[in-house]
Scaffold this active site. Structure first.
Site, PDB file in Angstrom:
ATOM      1  N   HIS A  93       0.826  -1.211   0.000  1.00 58.66           N
ATOM      2  CA  HIS A  93       0.000   0.000   0.000  1.00 58.66           C
ATOM      3  C   HIS A  93       0.862   1.263   0.000  1.00 58.66           C
ATOM      4  CE1 HIS A  93      -3.924  -1.959   1.703  1.00 58.66           C
ATOM      5  NE2 HIS A  93      -3.609  -2.387   0.495  1.00 58.66           N
ATOM      6  N   TYR A 150      -9.557   4.337   2.987  1.00 66.26           N
ATOM      7  CA  TYR A 150     -10.131   3.240   3.775  1.00 66.26           C
ATOM      8  C   TYR A 150     -11.641   3.337   3.986  1.00 66.26           C
ATOM      9  CZ  TYR A 150      -5.699   0.949   4.466  1.00 66.26           C
ATOM     10  OH  TYR A 150      -4.532   0.261   4.237  1.00 66.26           O
ATOM     11  N   GLU A 170       0.886   1.905   8.187  1.00 66.53           N
ATOM     12  CA  GLU A 170       1.302   2.549   6.933  1.00 66.53           C
ATOM     13  C   GLU A 170       1.804   3.971   7.167  1.00 66.53           C
ATOM     14  OE1 GLU A 170      -2.056   1.943   4.349  1.00 66.53           O
ATOM     15  OE2 GLU A 170      -1.848  -0.234   4.525  1.00 66.53           O
ATOM     16  N   TYR A 182       8.635  -3.872  -9.036  1.00 66.44           N
ATOM     17  CA  TYR A 182       9.788  -4.615  -9.546  1.00 66.44           C
ATOM     18  C   TYR A 182      10.854  -4.696  -8.463  1.00 66.44           C
ATOM     19  CZ  TYR A 182       7.664  -3.989 -14.135  1.00 66.44           C
ATOM     20  OH  TYR A 182       6.791  -4.008 -15.196  1.00 66.44           O
ATOM     21  N   THR A 188      15.691 -11.874  -9.755  1.00 66.19           N
ATOM     22  CA  THR A 188      16.021 -10.463  -9.494  1.00 66.19           C
ATOM     23  C   THR A 188      16.292 -10.143  -8.019  1.00 66.19           C
ATOM     24  OG1 THR A 188      13.648  -9.931  -9.659  1.00 66.19           O
ATOM     25  CG2 THR A 188      15.005  -9.572 -11.613  1.00 66.19           C
TER      26      THR A 188
END
Length: 402
Positions: free
Chosen positions: A85, A95, A135, A206, A277
């Site tokens: 998030h 939210y 968060e 990524y 990776t």
């Protein structure tokens, strides 16, 4: 604090969520995006179409209901989702929107009475507060560390390197010329892509594929070719259209799949395809920090044409006594067979793995396609590896390896 009555009602919905969870979350996303289409700028459209996001959310809601009387149990999951998030830029104000749409979906799909909806409304408030709190700390940490930032920052592609027929690396430096924050090997960044003709922004995560401490970040992207589905829109765009000198908005590094730098145990890194990776970041870090831990690097690919960073890993194997690298090809080319440039044909199997790993008393990290990860997880479990020594990363929404 939830009342005993509320907890009892929420827990009573566990069988319902087990049966209709995906149906509820599918309807939830339909409501969410029809009423708040701007959120399509955040969510991964491909994961929506494949149903992966719906399944992941259903699993999370089911876990929340099961442990509503002891939410500490699911805090690790909350943190894992919180990293995602934070990297996407999801904020506290999202939210209440999610809560309203979720309750509507529960009512529509399950015909839940007001008593159940009210209990779930209370429970959702508590769960949302946990996410928001965790968060907020993550946003604060990302913004205030040296070289850190909040939300997205423009990076320039300073170098583009073809690593194999299907994987290309992009070296990214901040457009503002400033420093980049450090990260823990295994973490990822979100890259924001605006494709001409597309209505919405695309976000993709990524893994960072080099060690921290550089002036750049490196991501290595597989060009996804669809089988019975369209080709990967973003990966193909990056390969075919993004060139050196182009600019990409990037979020600060995130993720909880990280190398345990405090452990002294040997390290076993197992990857399939582009799952290499995060392993490259871990391997390069161990070398650059002069770690004396034994490292067993096992990679599975179709063949040498699709095998990225092969020469680099082989060079480390040759130079450092503590590094042993092994390659498994499931479809070797004639040249591969002639050159004998791999160690095993077929899949990674327990009997073979047991002959190359230094010990089962090691830290095991693995990443790759879901089927590959399920196989590796089962293999390590069969070999008696302790659960606390098994670490893995999903590319996309979390799923079960059972």
């Amino acid at each position: 604090m939830l009342s005993e009555k509320t907890i009892e009602i929420v827990k009573s919905t566990v069988p319902l969520l087990q049966e209709k969870g995906v149906e509820i979350t599918t309807r939830f996303y339909e409501i969410l995006f029809s009423e708040h289409p701007e959120l399509l700028n955040i969510f991964n459209h491909t994961n929506q179409k494949k149903g992966r996001q719906q399944q992941a959310l259903a699993n999370a809601v089911y876990a929340a209901a099961t442990y509503i009387d002891n939410l500490e149990v699911i805090i690790p999951v909350v943190k894992q989702i919180g990293h995602k998030h934070r990297s996407l830029g999801i904020k506290a104000e999202h939210y209440p929107i999610v809560g309203t749409c979720l309750l509507r979906a529960i009512k529509e799909v399950a015909g839940a009475p007001d008593e159940v909806l009210n209990a779930w409304g209370e429970a959702y408030g508590v769960i949302a507060d946990a996410f928001i709190s965790i968060e907020a700390e993550m946003y604060e940490e990302a913004a205030h560390k040296e070289g850190g930032w909040k939300d997205f920052r423009n990076f320039v592609v300073v170098k583009k390197v073809k690593e194999s027929d299907v994987i290309t690396s992009f070296y990214l430096k901040p457009e503002d010329g400033g420093k980049v924050s450090s990260f823990i090997p295994g973490q990822y960044v979100t890259v924001q892509i605006n494709i001409e003709g597309e209505t919405y922004t695309h976000n993709r995560q990524y893994s960072l594929s080099d060690a921290p401490g550089k002036e750049y970040y490196r991501i290595s992207v597989k060009k996804e070719k669809g089988v019975d589905t369209p080709d990967g829109k973003v990966s193909n765009y990056l390969h075919d259209h993004v060139k050196e000198g182009d600019m990409l908005p990037v979020s600060a590094p995130a993720g909880d799949f990280v190398l345990n730098m405090d452990s002294t145990l040997p390290v076993v890194l197992i990857s399939g395809g582009v799952g290499i990776t995060p392993m490259m970041s871990m391997l390069n870090t161990l070398i650059e920090q002069d770690s004396k831990r034994n490292v067993c690097f096992v990679h599975a690919a179709l063949n040498s044409n699709t095998h990225a960073m092969k020469e680099h890993v082989e060079a480390l194997d040759n130079e450092y006594e503590q590094v042993k690298a092994y390659t498994c090809y499931s479809a070797p080319t004639e040249k591969d067979l002639e050159m004998k440039n791999f160690d095993k044909e077929g899949l990674i199997e327990a009997e073979w793995l047991q002959t190359i790993i230094p010990t089962t008393e090691a830290e095991f990290y693995f990443c790759g396609p879901v089927a590959f990860m399920k196989h590796i997880n089962a293999t390590l479990t069969d070999l008696g590896v302790k659960q606390e020594h098994i670490h893995y990363e999903f590319f996309g929404p979390a799923a079960s390896l059972q």
